[in-house]
Design a protein around this motif. Structure first.
Motif, PDB file in Angstrom:
ATOM      1  N   ARG A  60      55.205  64.474  64.242  1.00 59.60           N
ATOM      2  CA  ARG A  60      54.159  65.361  64.685  1.00 59.60           C
ATOM      3  C   ARG A  60      53.006  64.560  65.285  1.00 59.60           C
ATOM      4  O   ARG A  60      52.418  64.954  66.285  1.00 59.60           O
ATOM      5  N   GLU A  81      41.695  64.119  61.498  1.00 62.12           N
ATOM      6  CA  GLU A  81      41.814  65.569  61.357  1.00 62.12           C
ATOM      7  C   GLU A  81      43.184  65.985  60.839  1.00 62.12           C
ATOM      8  O   GLU A  81      43.337  67.019  60.216  1.00 62.12           O
ATOM      9  N   PRO A 118      48.396  66.808  54.849  1.00 60.21           N
ATOM     10  CA  PRO A 118      48.254  67.287  56.221  1.00 60.21           C
ATOM     11  C   PRO A 118      47.177  68.363  56.286  1.00 60.21           C
ATOM     12  O   PRO A 118      47.102  69.233  55.425  1.00 60.21           O
ATOM     13  N   LEU A 119      46.371  68.277  57.322  1.00 61.26           N
ATOM     14  CA  LEU A 119      45.239  69.185  57.417  1.00 61.26           C
ATOM     15  C   LEU A 119      45.450  70.112  58.605  1.00 61.26           C
ATOM     16  O   LEU A 119      45.747  71.282  58.452  1.00 61.26           O
ATOM     17  N   THR A 149      47.733  70.250  61.948  1.00 63.36           N
ATOM     18  CA  THR A 149      48.761  69.604  62.751  1.00 63.36           C
ATOM     19  C   THR A 149      49.174  70.465  63.938  1.00 63.36           C
ATOM     20  O   THR A 149      49.921  70.018  64.781  1.00 63.36           O
ATOM     21  N   GLU A 150      48.691  71.713  63.980  1.00 59.54           N
ATOM     22  CA  GLU A 150      49.018  72.588  65.106  1.00 59.54           C
ATOM     23  C   GLU A 150      48.206  72.160  66.313  1.00 59.54           C
ATOM     24  O   GLU A 150      46.984  72.016  66.238  1.00 59.54           O
ATOM     25  N   GLN A 176      42.702  78.513  61.411  1.00 57.50           N
ATOM     26  CA  GLN A 176      43.187  78.011  60.130  1.00 57.50           C
ATOM     27  C   GLN A 176      42.971  79.022  59.003  1.00 57.50           C
ATOM     28  O   GLN A 176      43.569  78.911  57.958  1.00 57.50           O
ATOM     29  N   PRO A 205      47.676  81.142  61.564  1.00 57.71           N
ATOM     30  CA  PRO A 205      46.951  79.890  61.745  1.00 57.71           C
ATOM     31  C   PRO A 205      47.339  79.165  63.026  1.00 57.71           C
ATOM     32  O   PRO A 205      46.650  78.233  63.420  1.00 57.71           O
TER      33      PRO A 205
END
Lengths: 418, 947
Positions: free
Chosen positions: A85, A115, A122-123, A125-126, A161, A166
């Motif tokens: 990712r 970020e 993981p915070l 990742t999109e 989010q 999200p």
């Protein structure tokens, strides 16, 4: 959780490091280098390496090793998925995931990594969310930034989010509302010496580019949804709808994303669009051999097979090759021993052929192994599995979007044994 | 305009220049300077000297600048703790900011500043943030608790943050739930006993709801957490499974594998008759196959896990063989794993395909892969009997290629095939012998030597072949040396006349010129065997070997069950339980599969029910006595049994016990002396036992002198306790024991010693079916938990009413012992005399009639050597163990004792013992209707008389 990340180039330089917890010394990478040395080929470095105090989980993408350091029991797939990712995000932001691109944008890279992961969790990742937080660099923006002093970090809350969707940012607006779907199918196959199929399956994906304003709710249906029995979905797809009605119903993310990927397994017969006739032989005690390969189309449903490229890893003993191609051009790299034949389009009237003499190292024994032929090709406007989109409906918004579906079939790992 | 410009200043005054810029009045200049600092930091340059200047920039409205300063702080606060305090005020202020993004950012950064002094200032802001109205802040704060716990665990507990975190599991926002679960899981890992994630049906329901709505990463945390839950019945298990199955279609492979873990675990509870069970099995295959089309790194992890799944539930992927076919450009680590799984899935139905593939692979370029492919062909032959012939011919084809490493691998596997199908494919030996000279790897050489030794009678020039190896004896590896020694001894036993010289040569090479203790030990054993009793030597060395099992490298079932609970984790990649490798192994909790609770206790299930103790049906795991003997004497090349079997059981037989005790100490004490004495070249077949002691000093005499306690006189002879289960093998539990018989009751006397660091409790014992139906008459009673370094002595009463199954050897007993940690298996031999009953005295007339009645072919003769007792002493000694003398006669100066005994199962054994006053060697003739017991009765005689 993920402790640290090192980016290492092919010559073994660590050109970026990031620590999410305490700092781990670079020397931990020595274990990785050791494994790399042992593996000889870069592709063969094992993805999970244990060291006395840490585990190193790595991926190899675009000539860069992403090496993560973990200290406790963490699902390795979780780490590997995350690393991919990260690489995808770099690709997305900088157009390419290369050492130069990363070095050129080091501050953004650092901000992104910060970020994406918090204390190893993981915070964001999109891509949609990240782009809201950190604006991707464009030439125009960096010029503007340097003049006006504005920054490429957004100061809004990543609203997406918090909502139930999200993956989509709020307040999307387009003047032209468009939705495009690319049905891309890759044929993975192993064909044996005699031309019969040892193994074949189709790996398909539907990649989408959705530029629709507001909160569109789409449903996509197929003429023959039964083909899709092994599917992986983007989180936006409502699984229940699919289970009951075999319709893909979803609120899409904004921009480019992979909607589904699917596999049409060997239970269904996979049509093989090309055939290969080949004679590759080495004579005992004389340092030469014969090479003769013809490629022809079959079962292509009236579509042209194009973009045909054949690559062959010749045995080590091969010095050079003296061939003539009736179509396209060939190259042979005497260092890597890779023969590449760029054929182009196949016309059934005149089948492309490549033949000639192989020169071996004098005195070397006849090579034991026969090289496998790796074939690439493309067929436009065809999904080889027969999958067809029936219709796309949109709910929730008033405007009328422009819709488009494109089909393409490609060779995936398509190998012919000789 | 790219960031690379930040790297261009390399002048000497760089830091100085930056300092000036940081203190500039112009906002823009400040920001540029901070960017430069960050850029230097990322490439590892030390810019910590700028700490106060950078912190000064923190008070700003510009979010980007703030973020950059935070980045810097996280990196350098540790090295400048005093300075870092300056930043605290800003953090506290930012935690009150109206913008939730700022609040979240502040709480996030605070946790990353790993400075003790600061942490206490953080508690108040953190407490507020945990209860923030904005879920984004709450979820960030949840992670911050985990960070803080890492820095100061005590503080977190004292401040009650753990309870707040537990409350967050019931939060209305799925993202907050997921992060709370993740944080708790991480904290729980360092506190295995704390029971932080106390799951109940309500919280499970919350988690399952959150599962549908949270991010992919959150789903992984929740699924991993679900996997630790133990549903109360099969219905609950099924309902969880139903809600987890949609995750199998997720695009993120880690989500898929975590879902597979939950399903594999809870499936254990479902009855196999259930329709749902079948549906679930079908649903599991496609996602697993899909994982194989991902990137190679993902494939690798997936394959390691599939390897476990295939062993546990082969039915899931049995139709998917083709997806494991190897592509030539797969990375080597993927190729090797695929090959492994192909063999596991090989069956009669697909063997033709598999073989065709393997043959293809055997001509590839990659040496490691080719080797494994050749080996795989051998494994197919062993696994699928119908294919053996084809496999052998394929291997012969490969040998014809003369590619050195292919030939060597082929020979190694052909040896295994010989062991599996004796007397079937020996016609290929000639072809193998042609390649003798090209073998340069120890394993291949050893395999070839084994074949030559084993089939010495069919190979005309076996002696020449072996002799040729002998020339470079000392340059060979131990493996080859041991094999050569055994092979020559075999050859000698088969063709004694022409090979006497050869055997003497190899024995002296092994015993005198070698400093390898294994080799010398084995040399002495052979020498001793050959010199004392060639008949016995023949029986031992040329004994029929147990067939090797089908699957040679299965993971032991209890370990497999444990690993199934760890699908998707590092443990599943290494195929080791986390306790074996996790750093510091901070008391890793053992996980086990839930017991099946369904309506029908499915007995047809091939997998072991994990609850309770079960020693049966695991022949591959328990090193049987047969394997033990075989391994000791000539089968080093055999398939790997679990660990060195000699340590796992005790043996009362003379020959083998030599190894356990006497010989080792003998070697240690006497090695120099022996090297010098040199005069003891073995004299095969004619040795006089009394002379044995002389050249070796007192040492050899001690061999038979089983030191240690002598049994009590009141009952039959009791052997001293020996270690049956070493602590190494049983996670710290050591079991030693012996058998005894007193006044009609048999008991197993055990000493359990806890050599682990944790308390052991909940002991239980169970026996596998055995030849005489031995079974515990009462449960294993260990009254108090066994503390570390304590031992407890227990006498377990036995009866002989258990179920009967003929074992090989006859007196083999397989035992399973369970405690709170795990289940352990071992096997042991019991001396037969514990089965001699008290009413074993036969009437004289009856004795005579019976003796005549039993056919002569049932008579067996044995020699009991080195016994200096007279007839009366013998008689009374034997009587103590329920061997009764019926008559005594004196014929030509020899004492003849006629004796009888009866076994617990009613078998009578009649004996004639001949004692010559001048000869310490007795002759024992045994007659019995069940002649297979004779040998063991003889062993009992020997044991009793020698002690």
């Amino acid at each position: 959780m993920i402790h640290s990340l090192f980016l290492i180039n092919c010559s073994g330089d660590i050109f970026l490091e990031k620590h999410w917890k305490s700092v781990v010394s670079q020397s931990v990478c020595d274990y990785f280098f050791e494994a790399q040395e042992k593996a000889i080929d870069v592709e063969n470095v094992p993805p999970v390496i244990s060291t006395p105090h840490h585990y190193l989980i790595s991926i190899y993408r675009d000539k860069i090793f992403f090496v993560s350091v973990i200290q406790t029991e963490v699902p390795p797939l979780f780490v590997i998925e995350f690393l991919h990712r990260v690489a995808d995000t770099f690709q997305d932001y900088f157009g390419e995931c290369s050492e130069t691109a990363i070095k050129d944008n080091v501050v953004i890279v650092y901000e992104l990594l910060e970020e994406m992961l918090d204390n190893g969790f993981p915070l964001a990742t999109e891509s949609n969310i990240l782009k809201e937080l950190i604006k991707p660099p464009t030439i125009l923006r960096s010029v503007v930034n340097s003049i006006t002093g504005s920054s490429n970090v957004g100061d809004t809350l990543p609203t997406g989010q918090l909502s139930n969707i999200p993956w989509r940012r709020a307040g999307v607006k387009y003047t032209n509302n468009e939705a495009y779907f690319d049905v891309i199918e890759e044929i993975d196959a192993i064909i044996d010496k005699s031309g019969s199929t040892v193994f074949a399956e189709i790996q398909g994906v539907i990649d989408s580019c959705i530029k629709l304003s507001g909160m569109p709710d789409l449903s996509l249906s197929f003429m023959n949804p039964r083909l899709l029995d092994d599917v992986s979905f983007h989180p936006c797809i409502r699984f229940k709808r699919w289970e009951s009605e075999r319709v893909l119903s979803f609120i899409p993310p904004d921009g480019n994303f992979r909607l589904i990927s699917y596999r049409v397994s060997s239970q269904n017969l996979v049509a093989i669009p090309v055939y290969v006739k080949h004679t590759i032989s080495f004579k005992e005690y004389s340092s030469s051999g014969r090479f003769d390969v013809t490629i022809g189309p079959k079962q292509n449903m009236g579509k042209t097979v194009e973009g045909v490229v054949m690559t062959v890893h010749m045995p080590k003993a091969v010095l050079n090759m003296n061939l003539t191609a009736t179509q396209g051009s060939y190259t042979f790299d005497p260092v890597t021993k890779v023969l590449t034949w760029d054929v182009g389009k196949i016309t059934p009237q005149k089948l492309p052929n490549l033949k000639g003499i192989v020169n071996l190292q004098s005195g070397a024994p006849k090579p034991e192994e026969n090289p496998s032929l790796n074939i690439q090709f493309k067929i436009q406007q065809l999904a080889i599995s027969g999958l067809k989109v029936n219709r796309l409906d949109m709910y929730g918004e008033k405007y009328k979007p422009f819709k488009g579906v494109k089909y393409i079939t490609k060779a995936g790992k398509f190998q012919v044994r000789t | 305009m790219t960031d690379s410009k930040y790297f261009t200043t390399t002048k000497k005054g760089e830091i100085f220049e930056l300092k000036a810029e940081l203190n500039s009045d112009k906002k823009e200049k400040k920001k540029e300077a901070v960017k430069k600092v960050i850029a230097s930091m990322t490439v590892g340059k030390d810019v910590s000297a700028l700490f106060p200047d950078v912190v000064n920039c923190m008070q700003t409205d510009n979010l980007e600048l703030k973020k950059l300063v935070y980045l810097y702080l996280m990196n350098y606060a540790k090295s400048q703790p005093d300075m870092a305090i300056m930043a605290v005020n800003t953090f506290v202020k930012d935690c009150e900011d109206p913008n939730p993004l700022i609040r979240a950012l502040a709480v996030r950064t605070m946790g990353c500043i790993r400075v003790d002094k600061i942490t206490e200032y953080l508690c108040e802001p953190l407490r507020k943030c945990l209860k923030d109205e904005d879920p984004y802040v709450r979820k960030t704060a949840a992670v911050c608790v985990a960070k803080l716990h890492d820095i100061n665990a005590q503080l977190v507990e004292d401040q009650g943050f753990l309870d707040t975190l537990k409350d967050l599991i019931s939060d209305s926002n799925p993202m907050v739930v997921a992060n709370a679960v993740a944080a708790l899981s991480e904290i729980a890992e360092s506190h295995p006993s704390s029971n932080l994630l106390d799951l109940n049906p309500q919280s499970i329901n919350k988690l399952l709801t959150a599962l549908n709505e949270c991010t992919e990463w959150g789903q992984i945390f929740i699924l991993d957490c679900l996997a630790n839950y133990m549903p109360k019945d099969d219905r609950e298990a099924q309902s969880i499974c139903e809600r987890v199955t949609p995750r199998l279609s997720h695009a993120n492979s880690a989500v898929v594998l975590s879902a597979v873990k939950v399903l594999m675990k809870f499936m254990e509870m479902l009855s196999k008759d259930l329709d749902y069970y079948g549906t679930l099995l079908k649903k599991l295959a496609p996602p697993l196959v899909t994982l194989l089309s991902a990137e190679p790194e993902l494939q690798y992890v997936a394959l390691r896990n599939i390897n476990l799944i295939v062993q546990k539930r082969p039915e899931i992927l049995k139709h998917e063989m083709k997806v494991f076919f190897v592509k030539y450009n797969d990375p080597i680590y993927v190729k090797l794993e695929k090959l492994d799984i192909m063999i596991r899935l090989a069956s009669q139905a697909n063997i033709a395909q598999v073989l065709a593939e393997l043959k293809e692979y055997a001509t590839e370029v990659d040496v490691d892969f080719v080797r494994k492919a050749v080996r795989a062909i051998g494994r197919c032959a062993i696994k699928v009997e119908q294919s053996a012939e084809r496999c052998v011919s394929t291997l012969l084809d490969l040998i014809q290629t003369k590619v050195n490493y292919v030939v060597q691998e082929a020979i190694v596997v052909i040896k295994d095939i010989f062991r599996k199908y004796p007397n079937k494919y020996e016609s290929v030996i000639a072809t193998l012998c042609e390649n003798l000279d090209s073998l340069d790897e120890p394993e291949a050489r050893a395999a070839m030597i084994w074949i030559v030794g084993e089939y010495a009678e069919r190979i005309d020039n076996a002696d020449e072949l072996l002799e040729s190896f002998l020339e470079g004896f000392h340059d060979e590896s131990t493996q080859v040396q041991l094999q050569l020694l055994t092979a020559i001894v075999k050859l000698f036993l088969k063709k004694p006349t022409e090979t006497q010289e050869l055997v003497q040569q190899v024995l002296s090479l092994a015993t005198q010129d070698s400093d390898n203790p294994d080799l010398r030990d084995r040399g002495y054993i052979y020498w001793r065997l050959l010199s004392t009793d060639p008949v016995a030597a023949k029986e031992v060395v040329l004994a029929e070997k147990p067939l090797i099992s089908e699957e040679t490298d299965l993971i032991e079932p209890t370990l497999l069950d444990e690993l199934i609970c760890y699908i998707g984790t590092l443990a599943s990649v290494y195929h080791k339980p986390p306790s074996a490798f996790v750093e510091g192994s901070r008391g890793v909790v053992h996980k086990s599969l839930p017991p099946r609770t369904g309506s029908s206790e499915s007995a047809e299930s091939p997998d072991t029910a994990p609850s309770g103790v079960q020693a049966a049906e695991q022949p591959a795991v328990i090193p049987t006595q047969g394997d033990l003997l075989g391994d000791l004497l000539n089968l080093d090349l055999g398939p790997p049994v679990s660990g060195p079997p000699i340590a796992t059981s005790s043996v009362q037989m003379g020959a083998v016990d030599l190894l356990g005790g006497g010989l080792d100490s003998l070697m240690g004490d006497e090695s120099e002396g022996m090297g010098g004495s040199g005069s003891f070249a073995p004299a095969p077949s004619t040795a006089v036992p009394t002379n044995l002691g002389a050249p070796l000093g007192s040492g050899l005499g001690d061999l038979f002198d089983l030191t240690g306690g002598v049994g009590t006189l009141s009952g039959s002879y009791v052997a001293p306790k020996t270690v049956w289960l070493p602590a190494m093998k049983a996670k710290g539990l050591e079991i030693s024991g012996t058998f005894s018989r007193q006044v009609g009751s048999i008991s197993m006397d055990l000493v359990l010693t806890n050599k682990a660091l944790q308390v052991m409790s909940d002991f239980a014992i169970q026996f596998n079916r055995n030849s005489f139906g031995l079974a515990p008459a009462a449960p294993l009673q260990v009254h108090a938990p066994l503390a570390p370094n304590q031992s407890v002595e227990i006498s377990l009463p036995l009866n002989t009413v258990g179920s009967v199954m003929k074992m090989d050897p006859l007196n083999n007993l397989q035992v399973a012992v369970k405690n709170n940690i795990d289940v352990f298996y071992f096997s042991t031999l019991y001396p037969l005399h514990i089965l001699f009953v008290e009413d074993g005295k036969m009437e004289r007339q009856m004795f005579l009639a019976t003796w005549k009645d039993i056919p002569n072919e049932n008579e067996a003769q044995f020699q009991i050597k080195d016994c200096s007792l007279n007839a009366d002493a013998v008689s009374s000694k034997l009587q103590g163990s329920n061997i009764f003398t019926i008559a005594k006669r004196n014929v030509e100066g020899q004492d003849m004792l006629y004796q009888s005994l009866k076994l617990t199962n009613g078998i009578w054994v009649l004996a004639e013992l001949r004692i010559q006053p001048s000869n310490p060697s007795f002759t024992l003739s045994l007659k019995c209707r069940a002649p297979e017991v004779s040998q063991y009765v003889y062993q009992a005689y020997e044991t009793i008389l020698k002690n």
